[in-house]
Motif scaffolding. Structure first.
Motif, PDB file in Angstrom:
ATOM      1  N   GLN A   1      62.607  57.869  30.862  1.00 24.40           N
ATOM      2  CA  GLN A   1      62.742  56.446  31.172  1.00 24.40           C
ATOM      3  C   GLN A   1      62.950  56.256  32.670  1.00 24.40           C
ATOM      4  O   GLN A   1      63.703  57.000  33.301  1.00 24.40           O
ATOM      5  N   SER A   2      62.263  55.254  33.224  1.00 25.21           N
ATOM      6  CA  SER A   2      62.360  54.938  34.649  1.00 25.21           C
ATOM      7  C   SER A   2      62.471  53.437  34.829  1.00 25.21           C
ATOM      8  O   SER A   2      62.193  52.654  33.916  1.00 25.21           O
ATOM      9  N   TRP A   3      62.841  53.039  36.058  1.00 25.74           N
ATOM     10  CA  TRP A   3      62.729  51.647  36.449  1.00 25.74           C
ATOM     11  C   TRP A   3      61.280  51.343  36.794  1.00 25.74           C
ATOM     12  O   TRP A   3      60.552  52.206  37.268  1.00 25.74           O
ATOM     13  N   THR A   4      60.870  50.109  36.572  1.00 27.79           N
ATOM     14  CA  THR A   4      59.582  49.636  37.059  1.00 27.79           C
ATOM     15  C   THR A   4      59.672  48.132  37.240  1.00 27.79           C
ATOM     16  O   THR A   4      60.660  47.501  36.829  1.00 27.79           O
ATOM     17  N   TYR A   5      58.626  47.567  37.828  1.00 28.22           N
ATOM     18  CA  TYR A   5      58.598  46.117  38.052  1.00 28.22           C
ATOM     19  C   TYR A   5      57.561  45.518  37.116  1.00 28.22           C
ATOM     20  O   TYR A   5      56.368  45.789  37.221  1.00 28.22           O
ATOM     21  N   LYS A   6      58.077  44.710  36.199  1.00 22.57           N
ATOM     22  CA  LYS A   6      57.304  44.223  35.063  1.00 22.57           C
ATOM     23  C   LYS A   6      57.395  42.695  35.007  1.00 22.57           C
ATOM     24  O   LYS A   6      58.308  42.092  35.580  1.00 22.57           O
ATOM     25  N   THR A   7      56.454  42.056  34.319  1.00 22.80           N
ATOM     26  CA  THR A   7      56.474  40.603  34.190  1.00 22.80           C
ATOM     27  C   THR A   7      57.699  40.123  33.415  1.00 22.80           C
ATOM     28  O   THR A   7      58.204  40.816  32.528  1.00 22.80           O
ATOM     29  N   THR A   8      58.142  38.910  33.771  1.00 23.46           N
ATOM     30  CA  THR A   8      59.191  38.239  33.002  1.00 23.46           C
ATOM     31  C   THR A   8      58.535  37.601  31.779  1.00 23.46           C
ATOM     32  O   THR A   8      57.306  37.483  31.717  1.00 23.46           O
ATOM     33  N   PRO A   9      59.305  37.153  30.792  1.00 25.72           N
ATOM     34  CA  PRO A   9      58.698  36.446  29.650  1.00 25.72           C
ATOM     35  C   PRO A   9      57.850  35.259  30.096  1.00 25.72           C
ATOM     36  O   PRO A   9      56.793  34.990  29.527  1.00 25.72           O
ATOM     37  N   HIS A  10      58.301  34.520  31.144  1.00 26.42           N
ATOM     38  CA  HIS A  10      57.544  33.373  31.647  1.00 26.42           C
ATOM     39  C   HIS A  10      56.238  33.817  32.307  1.00 26.42           C
ATOM     40  O   HIS A  10      55.154  33.295  32.008  1.00 26.42           O
ATOM     41  N   SER A  11      56.327  34.785  33.231  1.00 25.40           N
ATOM     42  CA  SER A  11      55.122  35.208  33.951  1.00 25.40           C
ATOM     43  C   SER A  11      54.155  35.964  33.043  1.00 25.40           C
ATOM     44  O   SER A  11      52.949  35.953  33.284  1.00 25.40           O
ATOM     45  N   GLU A  12      54.659  36.607  31.989  1.00 27.06           N
ATOM     46  CA  GLU A  12      53.755  37.320  31.075  1.00 27.06           C
ATOM     47  C   GLU A  12      52.807  36.343  30.382  1.00 27.06           C
ATOM     48  O   GLU A  12      51.627  36.632  30.190  1.00 27.06           O
ATOM     49  N   LYS A  13      53.317  35.155  30.025  1.00 30.13           N
ATOM     50  CA  LYS A  13      52.451  34.158  29.401  1.00 30.13           C
ATOM     51  C   LYS A  13      51.354  33.712  30.364  1.00 30.13           C
ATOM     52  O   LYS A  13      50.193  33.559  29.988  1.00 30.13           O
ATOM     53  N   VAL A  14      51.727  33.504  31.634  1.00 30.69           N
ATOM     54  CA  VAL A  14      50.751  33.087  32.652  1.00 30.69           C
ATOM     55  C   VAL A  14      49.682  34.168  32.817  1.00 30.69           C
ATOM     56  O   VAL A  14      48.476  33.875  32.834  1.00 30.69           O
ATOM     57  N   VAL A  15      50.116  35.400  32.928  1.00 35.18           N
ATOM     58  CA  VAL A  15      49.202  36.523  33.155  1.00 35.18           C
ATOM     59  C   VAL A  15      48.234  36.687  31.984  1.00 35.18           C
ATOM     60  O   VAL A  15      47.025  36.849  32.172  1.00 35.18           O
ATOM     61  N   LYS A  16      48.751  36.660  30.774  1.00 35.57           N
ATOM     62  CA  LYS A  16      47.903  36.888  29.604  1.00 35.57           C
ATOM     63  C   LYS A  16      46.960  35.715  29.343  1.00 35.57           C
ATOM     64  O   LYS A  16      45.876  35.900  28.792  1.00 35.57           O
ATOM     65  N   ASN A  17      47.371  34.504  29.726  1.00 30.45           N
ATOM     66  CA  ASN A  17      46.516  33.337  29.522  1.00 30.45           C
ATOM     67  C   ASN A  17      45.427  33.224  30.581  1.00 30.45           C
ATOM     68  O   ASN A  17      44.308  32.781  30.291  1.00 30.45           O
ATOM     69  N   SER A  18      45.732  33.620  31.833  1.00 31.61           N
ATOM     70  CA  SER A  18      44.804  33.371  32.938  1.00 31.61           C
ATOM     71  C   SER A  18      44.266  34.642  33.600  1.00 31.61           C
ATOM     72  O   SER A  18      43.314  34.564  34.372  1.00 31.61           O
ATOM     73  N   GLY A  19      44.876  35.772  33.364  1.00 31.49           N
ATOM     74  CA  GLY A  19      44.478  36.995  34.049  1.00 31.49           C
ATOM     75  C   GLY A  19      43.346  37.736  33.353  1.00 31.49           C
ATOM     76  O   GLY A  19      42.906  37.366  32.270  1.00 31.49           O
ATOM     77  N   ARG A  20      42.898  38.808  34.015  1.00 29.84           N
ATOM     78  CA  ARG A  20      41.846  39.666  33.458  1.00 29.84           C
ATOM     79  C   ARG A  20      42.468  40.979  32.996  1.00 29.84           C
ATOM     80  O   ARG A  20      43.142  41.663  33.765  1.00 29.84           O
ATOM     81  N   TYR A  21      42.231  41.307  31.755  1.00 27.75           N
ATOM     82  CA  TYR A  21      42.783  42.529  31.159  1.00 27.75           C
ATOM     83  C   TYR A  21      42.064  43.758  31.708  1.00 27.75           C
ATOM     84  O   TYR A  21      40.828  43.810  31.723  1.00 27.75           O
ATOM     85  N   ILE A  22      42.813  44.753  32.161  1.00 29.31           N
ATOM     86  CA  ILE A  22      42.239  46.013  32.655  1.00 29.31           C
ATOM     87  C   ILE A  22      42.375  47.036  31.531  1.00 29.31           C
ATOM     88  O   ILE A  22      43.452  47.610  31.314  1.00 29.31           O
ATOM     89  N   SER A  23      41.298  47.235  30.789  1.00 28.68           N
ATOM     90  CA  SER A  23      41.366  48.033  29.560  1.00 28.68           C
ATOM     91  C   SER A  23      41.723  49.487  29.812  1.00 28.68           C
ATOM     92  O   SER A  23      42.327  50.141  28.963  1.00 28.68           O
TER      93      SER A  23
END
Length: 522
Positions: A492-514
């Motif tokens: 387990q490590s630290w990382t910088y990840k989306t918040t619940p709010h920003s995750e919705k923005v990213v998944k609704n408007s962003g491009r998925y990198i498969s």
């Protein structure tokens, strides 16, 4: 003229039109009408499943049930005493007596009156023919059991057609015929198993004059069973999804046996020293499951790293701490540690590691010892008190902070870097800018690098990264927060990840990198 050609159903090739058979027809002029296509009659065996009679146990049933919780009255009146409440959906039996909208019914052992407004009647086909074979059984053409057709296996589901005395008429997927009624059950029987009493071969057929070698099974293994043939003394068992035959299985459970490598040695693909090939090595003290002993070549067959191999360095005696190969997993040193060459106190040192460094655990040994590897260094340490799951100053990065990328210089003076890591249960998205990638929750993994920092530099490095990652905002809120994540190797490590709010923005408007790889984004 028409030619009638009988063809066995199981061997026939379907023929739609046959222009000519060995039936001469003379055509003397163009005006003579063409002869019709030859008709082919397909002959079927009388015991083929398609020729089975209808089952007496598949019947049309008329059933009345309640549409609401309903009082059972002693008389046809709402003022009459209730004899109980019939639950909604319960099946009842009308007696045929009616009084206005009231109907007399029986419900279990009780009889009384209910309102017909809350009853419904339906007619449907009820299949009560399902039966299951208690054992492998021969099928006969008639109930006199005078003509053997074929056989049906243990636990096979069949359809019961009728019963005459001690015999039952059944239909399988291929045939219909008669079997002893005692071999049928109304419920599916539990799977039965057989155990390998000693390692040996499996075969394609129960008859030794017709069989082919199908593989090898090993001492102590357990397999699903369905049939025994006494003449060849072979069980039919299921190995790797296929039914094969064996002479070395029986009902009695067999406890696995183990051997220990007495010294470092070589393992081979076969017992025969004249034709073998080396396929690896085994370390002193390694505990392995045992399968067989070849006295001629003086070799044990053992299970090493998931494969059965042969070796001449194993025996029953444990020469020291047993060393077991395990599926690799990641950990961090919780203190400065000294690596030892063997899993025992007082062993010679093979190097040292600083506190906070990531290691890969590759083996376990008796007494809580584990073998770890970090770069070119490897050796044994006690897992307890020396290793931890989470690196307090370990950071997993997946975007511009990776090696060679635009923000790599931010990472500062680290004590260790691990390339080609993956963050588990995540997805990667790109939004607004090719360099702006966002780690979200997901079902796959994302490519990352892990950086480890010392206790001296770790706190300041985390503050620096917190400030750097908080710069990107949307609607006044940061897009990233520092969160603890689990890697594919269970560290387990630290990382910088989306918040619940920003995750919705990213998944609704962003491009998925498969691919989950920042370097493979477009």
């Amino acid at each position: 003229m028409l030619c009638h050609v009988p063809i066995s159903k199981r061997l026939a090739i379907a023929v739609a039109t046959i222009a000519a058979l060995s039936c001469p027809t003379a055509v003397v002029a163009a005006e003579v009408p063409a002869q019709p296509a030859a008709q082919v009659n397909i002959a079927t065996s009388p015991w083929d499943a398609d020729n089975a009679p209808k089952s007496k146990y598949i019947q049309k049933v008329t059933e009345t049930s309640t549409t609401a919780n309903l009082n059972l009255r002693a008389k046809a009146s709402t003022s009459s005493a209730s004899q109980g409440v019939i639950p909604k959906g319960a099946v009842i039996k009308p007696t045929g007596r009616n009084s206005g909208k009231w109907k007399e019914i029986t419900w279990g052992s009780k009889k009384g009156w209910v309102s017909g407004d809350y009853l419904k009647t339906r007619t449907y086909t009820k299949d009560m023919s399902a039966r299951y074979m208690k054992a492998y059984t021969r099928i006969h053409e008639t109930s006199t059991m005078n003509h053997d057709i074929s056989g049906v296996n243990f636990r096979t589901k069949v359809s019961l057609l009728e019963v005459k005395g001690a015999y039952s008429h059944i239909k399988t997927g291929y045939y219909h015929g008669w079997v002893p009624s005692k071999n049928l059950s109304t419920t599916q029987l539990a799977v039965q198993y057989r155990y390998v009493q000693k390692s040996g071969s499996t075969y394609s057929h129960w008859d030794p004059s017709k069989d082919k070698y199908a593989g090898r099974i090993h001492h102590g293994e357990k397999y699903e069973y369905r049939r025994w043939v006494s003449s060849s003394r072979r069980d039919e068992i299921k190995v790797n999804g296929k039914w094969v035959w064996s002479e070395v299985t029986n009902r009695s459970a067999v406890s696995p046996q183990y051997r220990y490598a007495q010294k470092n040695g070589t393992v081979y693909n076969k017992a025969d020293k004249a034709t073998d090939k080396s396929v690896g090595t085994i370390a002193k003290g390694t505990k392995v499951r045992w399968g067989a002993w070849d006295s001629k070549n003086r070799r044990d067959e053992v299970l090493l790293n998931g494969k059965w191999v042969w070796t001449d360095v194993t025996d029953r005696t444990n020469p020291g701490p047993a060393i077991v190969d395990v599926r690799n997993y990641g950990r961090f040193t919780s203190r400065n540690v000294t690596l030892l060459k063997e899993p025992k106190s007082g062993s010679k040192s093979s190097g040292s590691l600083s506190k906070g460094m990531k290691v890969t655990v590759t083996h376990k040994a008796d007494g809580g010892w584990v073998r770890v590897q970090a770069g070119s260094k490897s050796g044994y340490i006690k897992e307890k008190d020396n290793l931890r799951v989470h690196g307090p100053y370990s950071v997993a990065v997946y975007g511009t902070l990776r090696t060679g990328q635009s923000a790599y210089g931010v990472m500062g003076s680290f004590q260790q870097k691990n390339m080609d890591q993956r963050i588990a249960n995540t997805s990667l998205y790109q939004l607004w800018n090719p360099n702006w990638t966002f780690l979200t929750n997901g079902a796959k993994t994302v490519v990352a690098e892990q950086f480890q920092y010392t206790d001296k530099h770790g706190p300041s490095m985390l503050r620096k990264l917190d400030a750097y990652e908080s710069q990107l905002k949307y609607e006044g809120r940061p897009m990233y927060t520092r969160q603890k994540v689990t890697m594919s190797d269970k560290s387990q490590s630290w990382t910088y990840k989306t918040t619940p709010h920003s995750e919705k923005v990213v998944k609704n408007s962003g491009r998925y990198i498969s691919s989950g790889d920042f370097l493979k984004r477009s």
